[in-house]
Design a protein around this motif. Sequence first.
Motif, mmCIF file in Angstrom:
data_model
loop_
_atom_site.group_PDB
_atom_site.id
_atom_site.type_symbol
_atom_site.label_atom_id
_atom_site.label_comp_id
_atom_site.label_asym_id
_atom_site.label_seq_id
_atom_site.Cartn_x
_atom_site.Cartn_y
_atom_site.Cartn_z
ATOM 1 N N ALA A 91 51.745 37.985 71.771
ATOM 2 C CA ALA A 91 51.711 38.690 70.487
ATOM 3 C C ALA A 91 52.299 40.090 70.634
ATOM 4 O O ALA A 91 53.124 40.526 69.815
ATOM 5 N N VAL A 92 51.880 40.797 71.682
ATOM 6 C CA VAL A 92 52.372 42.160 71.905
ATOM 7 C C VAL A 92 53.881 42.160 72.152
ATOM 8 O O VAL A 92 54.603 43.056 71.703
ATOM 9 N N MET A 93 54.373 41.129 72.837
ATOM 10 C CA MET A 93 55.806 41.025 73.133
ATOM 11 C C MET A 93 56.607 40.458 71.949
ATOM 12 O O MET A 93 57.819 40.303 72.047
ATOM 13 N N ARG A 94 55.894 40.149 70.863
ATOM 14 C CA ARG A 94 56.514 39.616 69.648
ATOM 15 C C ARG A 94 57.288 38.312 69.903
ATOM 16 O O ARG A 94 58.345 38.070 69.325
ATOM 17 N N LYS A 95 56.741 37.472 70.746
ATOM 18 C CA LYS A 95 57.368 36.187 71.028
ATOM 19 C C LYS A 95 57.383 35.278 69.807
ATOM 20 O O LYS A 95 58.163 34.321 69.740
ATOM 21 N N PHE A 96 56.515 35.591 68.846
ATOM 22 C CA PHE A 96 56.434 34.761 67.645
ATOM 23 C C PHE A 96 57.703 34.831 66.802
ATOM 24 O O PHE A 96 57.957 33.949 65.973
ATOM 25 N N ARG A 97 58.492 35.861 67.007
ATOM 26 C CA ARG A 97 59.704 36.027 66.201
ATOM 27 C C ARG A 97 60.647 34.839 66.319
ATOM 28 O O ARG A 97 61.294 34.442 65.348
ATOM 29 N N LYS A 98 60.730 34.260 67.524
ATOM 30 C CA LYS A 98 61.691 33.173 67.734
ATOM 31 C C LYS A 98 61.297 31.906 66.976
ATOM 32 O O LYS A 98 62.118 31.005 66.810
ATOM 33 N N HIS A 99 60.056 31.846 66.525
ATOM 34 C CA HIS A 99 59.600 30.678 65.771
ATOM 35 C C HIS A 99 59.744 30.859 64.260
ATOM 36 O O HIS A 99 59.465 29.936 63.500
ATOM 37 N N LEU A 100 60.149 32.057 63.836
ATOM 38 C CA LEU A 100 60.214 32.362 62.411
ATOM 39 C C LEU A 100 61.658 32.534 61.947
ATOM 40 O O LEU A 100 62.526 32.954 62.715
ATOM 41 N N ARG A 101 61.893 32.219 60.687
ATOM 42 C CA ARG A 101 63.221 32.420 60.096
ATOM 43 C C ARG A 101 63.303 33.867 59.610
ATOM 44 O O ARG A 101 63.249 34.152 58.407
ATOM 45 N N THR A 102 63.430 34.779 60.566
ATOM 46 C CA THR A 102 63.409 36.204 60.237
ATOM 47 C C THR A 102 64.621 36.617 59.404
ATOM 48 O O THR A 102 64.567 37.631 58.695
ATOM 49 N N GLY A 103 65.705 35.854 59.484
ATOM 50 C CA GLY A 103 66.888 36.185 58.695
ATOM 51 C C GLY A 103 66.660 36.078 57.207
ATOM 52 O O GLY A 103 67.417 36.656 56.415
ATOM 53 N N GLU A 104 65.625 35.354 56.800
ATOM 54 C CA GLU A 104 65.318 35.204 55.381
ATOM 55 C C GLU A 104 64.379 36.300 54.879
ATOM 56 O O GLU A 104 64.046 36.341 53.695
ATOM 57 N N MET A 105 63.939 37.194 55.796
ATOM 58 C CA MET A 105 63.014 38.260 55.418
ATOM 59 C C MET A 105 63.771 39.556 55.166
ATOM 60 O O MET A 105 64.784 39.828 55.811
ATOM 61 N N SER A 106 63.259 40.354 54.256
ATOM 62 C CA SER A 106 63.795 41.700 54.072
ATOM 63 C C SER A 106 63.294 42.565 55.223
ATOM 64 O O SER A 106 62.326 42.206 55.906
ATOM 65 N N PRO A 107 63.925 43.698 55.496
ATOM 66 C CA PRO A 107 63.458 44.582 56.586
ATOM 67 C C PRO A 107 61.984 44.964 56.455
ATOM 68 O O PRO A 107 61.259 45.018 57.448
ATOM 69 N N THR A 108 61.548 45.217 55.222
ATOM 70 C CA THR A 108 60.150 45.599 55.012
ATOM 71 C C THR A 108 59.210 44.457 55.339
ATOM 72 O O THR A 108 58.196 44.636 56.027
ATOM 73 N N VAL A 109 59.544 43.259 54.851
ATOM 74 C CA VAL A 109 58.714 42.088 55.123
ATOM 75 C C VAL A 109 58.674 41.805 56.616
ATOM 76 O O VAL A 109 57.628 41.466 57.176
ATOM 77 N N ARG A 110 59.813 41.975 57.297
ATOM 78 C CA ARG A 110 59.867 41.731 58.730
ATOM 79 C C ARG A 110 58.908 42.669 59.471
ATOM 80 O O ARG A 110 58.240 42.268 60.426
ATOM 81 N N LYS A 111 58.859 43.934 59.051
ATOM 82 C CA LYS A 111 57.948 44.894 59.685
ATOM 83 C C LYS A 111 56.491 44.507 59.442
ATOM 84 O O LYS A 111 55.651 44.601 60.342
ATOM 85 N N VAL A 112 56.186 44.066 58.221
ATOM 86 C CA VAL A 112 54.816 43.654 57.896
ATOM 87 C C VAL A 112 54.416 42.443 58.727
ATOM 88 O O VAL A 112 53.307 42.385 59.285
ATOM 89 N N VAL A 113 55.306 41.482 58.851
ATOM 90 C CA VAL A 113 55.024 40.282 59.648
ATOM 91 C C VAL A 113 54.813 40.658 61.113
ATOM 92 O O VAL A 113 53.937 40.107 61.784
ATOM 93 N N ASP A 114 55.596 41.607 61.615
ATOM 94 C CA ASP A 114 55.420 42.078 62.991
ATOM 95 C C ASP A 114 54.028 42.683 63.195
ATOM 96 O O ASP A 114 53.354 42.407 64.194
#
Length: 259
Positions: free
Chosen positions: A160-183
């Motif tokens: 979680a701290v290393m943000r490994k979850f990012r590779k499982h998410l379609r982050t390209g469909e998120m706005s920068p703000t949403v991406r920060k909130v999800v992080d």
Amino acid sequence: MTAAAKAGFFARGLIYLLVGVIALQIALGGGGGKKQADRGGALAELAEKPFGAAMLWVVGIALVGMALWRLSEAVVGSAGPDGDKASKRAMSAARAVFYAFVSYSVLSYAAGEKSSGGGSSDKRSEDVTAMALKWPGGQWIVGAAGLVVIGAGVYIATRAVMRKFRKHLRTGEMSPTVRKVVDVLGVGGGSARGVVFAVAGVFALIAAVQHEPGKAKGMDDTLRSFRDLPAGPWLLALIAVGLVAFGAFSWCNARWRKV
């Protein structure tokens, strides 16, 4: 399978959200004192809401979807370039078994068997530990299980701290703000979940070393144990907020997870 995964993440998120709210009430000395901060407590809380009985069935069926999705990953591989690796398939198979058990307990609770999904996690942990300690080499088995749970907690929190979850998410469909909130939700929620797992594992290890089943704790007693530490209520409140965040993060998975 996409629909099954989305439903499963929604149900998981709802359970963690309710557990986090109950834990926060306990930390603040509110109405959560007599409630269980675990899956059983979350189901009992849900049952009291309008249309609660129907929601219990929805959650149980949604968790069946999660189990089926994980089973499909074990059979055909998961999303991503390394989804066909044997280790990934084995992990998916283990998760399928876990969610099959959880869905069964929730559906049993919805059908009226209140001692199933709504039973105390603390009592179940003590009973299972007591039974295991009676086996030949029982102390070693319980100790090994405790170490595995500790390792799982550290693994969950570290990823979680290393943000490994990012590779499982379609982050390209998120706005920068949403991406920060999800992080924020992913790091905070995953870290809190990992800490709870690790501490529960420590209690299992203590039960093995001291040969005392009562030392093993379920999720409820594990969370309450934080109150006995320095700045206890505030620490429990922080963990509770983290569990709420993990519930919200599960809903983000329902929206953006690569399936």
